[in-house]
Design an enzyme around this catalytic site. Structure first.
Site, PDB file in Angstrom:
ATOM      1  N   ASP A  71      50.362  16.250 -28.236  1.00 20.04           N
ATOM      2  CA  ASP A  71      50.294  17.636 -28.667  1.00 20.04           C
ATOM      3  C   ASP A  71      50.382  17.631 -30.188  1.00 20.04           C
ATOM      4  O   ASP A  71      51.407  17.204 -30.747  1.00 20.04           O
ATOM      5  CB  ASP A  71      51.440  18.441 -28.056  1.00 20.04           C
ATOM      6  CG  ASP A  71      51.328  19.936 -28.333  1.00 20.04           C
ATOM      7  OD1 ASP A  71      50.721  20.317 -29.350  1.00 20.04           O
ATOM      8  OD2 ASP A  71      51.877  20.722 -27.530  1.00 20.04           O
ATOM      9  N   VAL A  72      49.333  18.080 -30.858  1.00 18.83           N
ATOM     10  CA  VAL A  72      49.307  17.989 -32.325  1.00 18.83           C
ATOM     11  C   VAL A  72      50.398  18.824 -32.983  1.00 18.83           C
ATOM     12  O   VAL A  72      50.680  18.653 -34.175  1.00 18.83           O
ATOM     13  CB  VAL A  72      47.920  18.383 -32.885  1.00 18.83           C
ATOM     14  CG1 VAL A  72      46.859  17.397 -32.428  1.00 18.83           C
ATOM     15  CG2 VAL A  72      47.543  19.816 -32.497  1.00 18.83           C
ATOM     16  N   TYR A 163      42.250  34.160 -35.127  1.00 16.45           N
ATOM     17  CA  TYR A 163      41.393  32.964 -35.097  1.00 16.45           C
ATOM     18  C   TYR A 163      40.667  32.798 -36.428  1.00 16.45           C
ATOM     19  O   TYR A 163      40.625  31.701 -36.993  1.00 16.45           O
ATOM     20  CB  TYR A 163      40.384  33.079 -33.952  1.00 16.45           C
ATOM     21  CG  TYR A 163      39.492  31.865 -33.787  1.00 16.45           C
ATOM     22  CD1 TYR A 163      40.007  30.674 -33.290  1.00 16.45           C
ATOM     23  CD2 TYR A 163      38.141  31.912 -34.122  1.00 16.45           C
ATOM     24  CE1 TYR A 163      39.205  29.548 -33.131  1.00 16.45           C
ATOM     25  CE2 TYR A 163      37.325  30.805 -33.961  1.00 16.45           C
ATOM     26  CZ  TYR A 163      37.856  29.630 -33.465  1.00 16.45           C
ATOM     27  OH  TYR A 163      37.052  28.512 -33.313  1.00 16.45           O
ATOM     28  N   LYS A 167      41.172  29.582 -38.995  1.00 20.85           N
ATOM     29  CA  LYS A 167      40.065  28.711 -39.398  1.00 20.85           C
ATOM     30  C   LYS A 167      39.814  28.784 -40.903  1.00 20.85           C
ATOM     31  O   LYS A 167      39.420  27.793 -41.529  1.00 20.85           O
ATOM     32  CB  LYS A 167      38.801  29.062 -38.617  1.00 20.85           C
ATOM     33  CG  LYS A 167      38.876  28.691 -37.142  1.00 20.85           C
ATOM     34  CD  LYS A 167      39.143  27.207 -36.951  1.00 20.85           C
ATOM     35  CE  LYS A 167      39.096  26.777 -35.502  1.00 20.85           C
ATOM     36  NZ  LYS A 167      39.341  25.322 -35.336  1.00 20.85           N
TER      37      LYS A 167
END
Length: 273
Positions: A71-72, A163, A167
């Protein structure tokens, strides 16, 4: 051998790569392309069963890889994964960070928890990966970092606030790495693809109607992950720092950067068409 992998292999003859989000989508496509050209791969994803299937498939095709679920968001686990990968392969030449999730809702309807979730994975998780990898690359022979953002970072469509913001943060982080670590031989490329067919929306959070619209656009894109991966790797091999795909998004990216105020007026009209 494809042009992309030929150029990458010439730059990095030891052919060692780490790929996050490797169980599906763009990460899987990159893994398959590099595996066909004899790269030694460390693959990671939070979806352990699917990651294991990917590793088994590559092994059957004669391309053994190291698959480690991770899991990052877990900084210690990411650092351990990178350290162990360096020990196993003797270093990492290319790190491709594809792990990510999506959200889509009207801004006022999104919860603080949704914002934390998408930022923890898409921004903090990616930063964990970059921090662990660059520590080795910068004091060694350099390398290449590919951070996958999205066209959402500059298109900033309605009902995608968290989102879009996440990003955009990936783009800003990547551009900072370009400035900070290029003198140490580390190239950073930030990828900003538009809609293409992937499993991203299977785990997305948001309003059902908005997500359904996104699924329709994704399905109608007629662009597969392997096409995006090939173009992205080719851009990276050529030393590019920014990758926008397909070409129609390049026009929007340039318009946004050159005339941001005009972009905000023009883009809604383009959507209505």
């Amino acid at each position: 051998m494809t042009i992309a992998t030929q150029n990458l292999s010439q730059r990095f003859p030891k052919r060692r790569a780490l790929i996050t989000g490797a169980a599906s989508g763009l990460g899987l496509a990159c893994a398959e392309i590099l595996a066909r050209e004899g790269w030694r791969l460390v693959l990671t994803d939070v979806d352990a069963p699917r990651l294991d299937l990917v590793a088994q498939s590559l092994s059957r095709d004669g391309a053994p890889s190291i698959a480690v679920p991770c899991d990052v968001r877990d900084e210690a686990a990411v650092r351990a994964l990178v350290d162990e990968s360096v020990a196993a392969l003797g270093g990492i030449d290319v790190a491709i960070h594809c792990a990510g999730v999506a959200t889509a809702s009207a801004f006022h309807a999104e919860s603080a928890e949704d914002w934390r979730w998408v930022f923890d994975i898409n921004v903090h998780g990616l930063a964990n990966c970059c921090r662990a990898v660059v520590a080795h690359m910068a004091r060694g022979d350099g390398g290449l970092i590919i951070n996958v953002a999205s066209a959402a970072s500059f298109v900033t469509n309605a009902r995608m606030a968290s989102y879009n913001a996440a990003k955009a943060a990936v783009v800003a982080l990547s551009e900072t790495l370009m400035q900070e670590y290029a003198p140490h031989g580390v190239q950073t490329l930030v990828a900003m693809p538009g809609f293409f067919r992937t499993r991203l929306l299977e785990t997305a959070r948001g309003a059902a109607r908005t997500l359904e619209g996104a699924r329709k656009i994704m399905h109608e894109s007629n662009i597969e992950a392997d096409e995006v991966a090939e173009a992205m790797l080719h851009a990276a091999a050529r030393g590019r720092t920014h990758f926008v795909y397909p070409s129609r998004y390049t026009m929007l990216w340039r318009l946004k950067r050159a005339m941001p105020q005009r972009f905000q007026k023009v883009f809604p009209r383009l959507l209505s068409r």
